[in-house]
Scaffold this active site. Structure first.
Site, mmCIF file in Angstrom:
data_model
loop_
_atom_site.group_PDB
_atom_site.id
_atom_site.type_symbol
_atom_site.label_atom_id
_atom_site.label_comp_id
_atom_site.label_asym_id
_atom_site.label_seq_id
_atom_site.Cartn_x
_atom_site.Cartn_y
_atom_site.Cartn_z
ATOM 1 C CB CYS A 135 15.321 -10.406 15.738
ATOM 2 S SG CYS A 135 14.653 -12.035 16.140
ATOM 3 C CB CYS A 138 14.571 -13.004 13.112
ATOM 4 S SG CYS A 138 13.598 -12.555 14.542
ATOM 5 C CG ASP A 139 17.350 -11.096 10.761
ATOM 6 O OD1 ASP A 139 16.507 -11.714 10.081
ATOM 7 O OD2 ASP A 139 17.170 -9.949 11.187
#
Ligand code: NAP
Length: 312
Positions: A135, A138-139
């Protein structure tokens, strides 16, 4: 253990599930949505969408919030954070058990979507959360001024690689062929991005590191030449596989596990419909998931109306 009864229970609260929920509840049948996570599905992690009609640019999370509010307006009951343990899709009524509750339903609409496929190479599992991520949204921010590799050549790989160039100093896109599968418009943007370097005809053989990832071992599939590239992160985007573990062979699936439906979204079992990414569909987009949800729910409503003698 709580017990509930509904005309239809929708498994999965992404775009397909919300759309099905709206159409079913608006069709005046009692409707529940169960999801293993918070509701919203995969698009909740998309930074931005620009191909949902009427929304020139909208965050994935924001769009899913609008879907949820719309489903709420028609009285859909929501059960987030409930892991499905077993389902009996053939019985009358159909039964869905989670750790917390048992649901009886006249019809079930399966909308559990799909998840990222793994590379299946040494180091992948070991470094999840320590350099391996599925992701970018997300990261990505963890990779400010770092070097990362994205694996794959589809829309997801190319879009996420471009997104990562906002943070990383360099992004390698490692693809097993010498042309991308991604849409032409996405390819054109990617080829103009100076932080992106394409490594063609190559596969990742191992993800290496100590505490954190520090390199990937790759092999050129045409020449057989092996090499190692220094990277701080690896983002595999090599496609998706359906979330169907709980089905246990009760309905027909294709060779990759996607659920087979007809044009009304009916599966091989009466009263069971499948919508969105979980079914064998030629296009997996928010708009197609939403459209599937509408079709499946309309036919679930018809099924409930025709089967009034079925007592739940
Ligand atoms: P995808 O389109 O199936 O692409 C998967 C890519 O990974 C392909 O390039 C494939 O290579 C490669 N691949 C597969 N297995 C591999 C392996 N074991 N090792 C190395 N590479 C491997 O998957 P996706 O990009 O996740 O997209 C899924 C669906 O969502 C698609 O329908 C896509 O159009 C849609 N989507 C749309 C958008 C958008 O429109 N904005 C954004 C994201 C996703 P080959 O090309 O050689 O097969």
């Amino acid at each position: 253990m709580e017990n509930y009864e509904f005309d239809t229970v929708i498994l999965g609260g992404g775009p397909a599930g919300f759309s099905a929920g709206m159409y079913a509840a608006r069709g005046a049948i009692s409707t529940a949505i169960i999801d293993i996570n918070m509701l919203g599905g995969q698009p909740s992690n998309y930074l931005e969408l620009e191909n949902y009609p009427g929304m020139k640019k909208i965050g994935g999370f924001d769009l899913m919030e609008k879907f949820e509010e719309h489903a709420d307006m028609f009285g859909v009951q929501k059960f987030p954070m409930q892991e499905i343990e077993t389902v009996d899709l053939v019985s009358v009524p159909k039964i869905i058990k989670t750790k917390e509750a048992e649901f009886k339903a006249k019809t079930v609409i399966i909308a559990t979507g799909a998840k990222s496929m793994k590379l299946g190479v040494k180091g992948e599992d070991e470094f999840i959360g320590r350099g391996v991520s599925y992701c970018a949204v997300c990261d990505g921010a963890f990779y400010q001024d770092k070097v990362v590799a994205v694996v794959g050549g589809g829309n997801s790989a190319v879009e996420e690689a471009m997104y990562l160039t906002k943070f990383a100093s360099k992004v390698y896109l490692i693809h097993r062929r010498n042309e991308l599968r991604a849409d032409k418009i996405i390819q054109e943007r990617a080829f103009k991005n100076e932080k992106l370097e394409f490594i063609w005809d190559s596969v990742v053989e191992e993800i290496r590191g100590t505490e954190l990832v520090n390199s990937v071992a790759i092999r050129n599939v045409k020449t057989g030449m092996q090499s190692e590239i220094a990277v701080n992160g690896v983002f595999p985007y090599i496609g998706i596989t359906p979330n169907v573990d709980y089905i246990n062979g009760q309905i027909e699936q294709d060779s990759k596990g996607f659920i087979v439906t007809d044009e009304t979204m009916k599966t091989s079992v009466d009263g069971v419909y499948a919508v969105g990414d979980v079914r064998n569909t030629p296009l997996r987009q928010v708009i197609t998931a939403a459209a599937d949800g509408a079709v499946g729910a309309v036919y679930a409503v018809k099924y409930v109306e025709l089967a009034k003698e079925v007592v739940v």
